[in-house]
Scaffold this motif. Structure first.
Motif: not given
Length: 171
Positions: A117-128
């Motif tokens: 999901g898009w939430d995972a993409v955004l969260a993964g980008a931020f967390a990275g």
């Protein structure tokens, strides 16, 4: 080997008995290898990053055909384009800050996070980004960096993807 096994067990618990778990388990050994290589030599080799992206796309495509699949292959592909596109923009803005290997690694990360999901993409980008900054701060506190020291970004990117999946309990 121990790190791979431990991460596999934690992934199995977080994702559960979903077909996409197999994709995560199959990409984990090369992901750990990439993180170690980047930490050691500040490179993410094409011989690993590119086949990993193609393999991940193919595995998710097969997974999408299964009736119990929980994600979207189309969204995974779009996630790869968006994630890698963002890193490509960063590379163009600051080629000394982000290497092109990071852009290629972003394809795989965008695929697996986009699947969820898009939430995972955004969260993964931020967390990275956050993990890479924390890594830099730890090195600075230990007096192992200077203003011009390059910090490998791949481990933070991968850590962000895995953290997102593990903490979110995505299934």
């Amino acid at each position: 080997m121990a790190v791979t096994s431990l991460l596999g067990a934690v992934l199995a618990h977080a994702i559960g008995p979903q077909p996409e778990l197999a994709v995560w388990l199959l990409i984990t050994p090369p992901a750990i290898a990439l993180a170690a290589i980047d930490l050691a030599v500040h490179r993410l080799p094409d011989a690993v990053t590119l086949p990993l992206a193609v393999t991940t796309a193919a595995l998710l495509g097969i997974t999408a055909l299964l009736p119990t699949a929980q994600g979207s292959w189309t969204r995974a592909l779009l996630g790869a384009v968006a994630f890698a596109g963002g890193y490509f923009a960063l590379f163009l803005i600051s080629p000394n800050g982000i290497g092109f290997g990071d852009v290629k690694l972003a394809l795989t990360i965008g695929l697996v996070l986009g699947w969820h999901g898009w939430d995972a993409v955004l969260a993964g980008a931020f967390a990275g980004q956050l993990l890479a900054v924390l890594h830099g701060l730890v090195l600075a506190a230990a007096h192992k960096t200077g203003r011009k020291t390059q910090i490998p970004f791949g481990p933070g990117m991968l850590g962000g993807a895995y953290t997102t999946v593990l903490l979110a309990g995505i299934s």
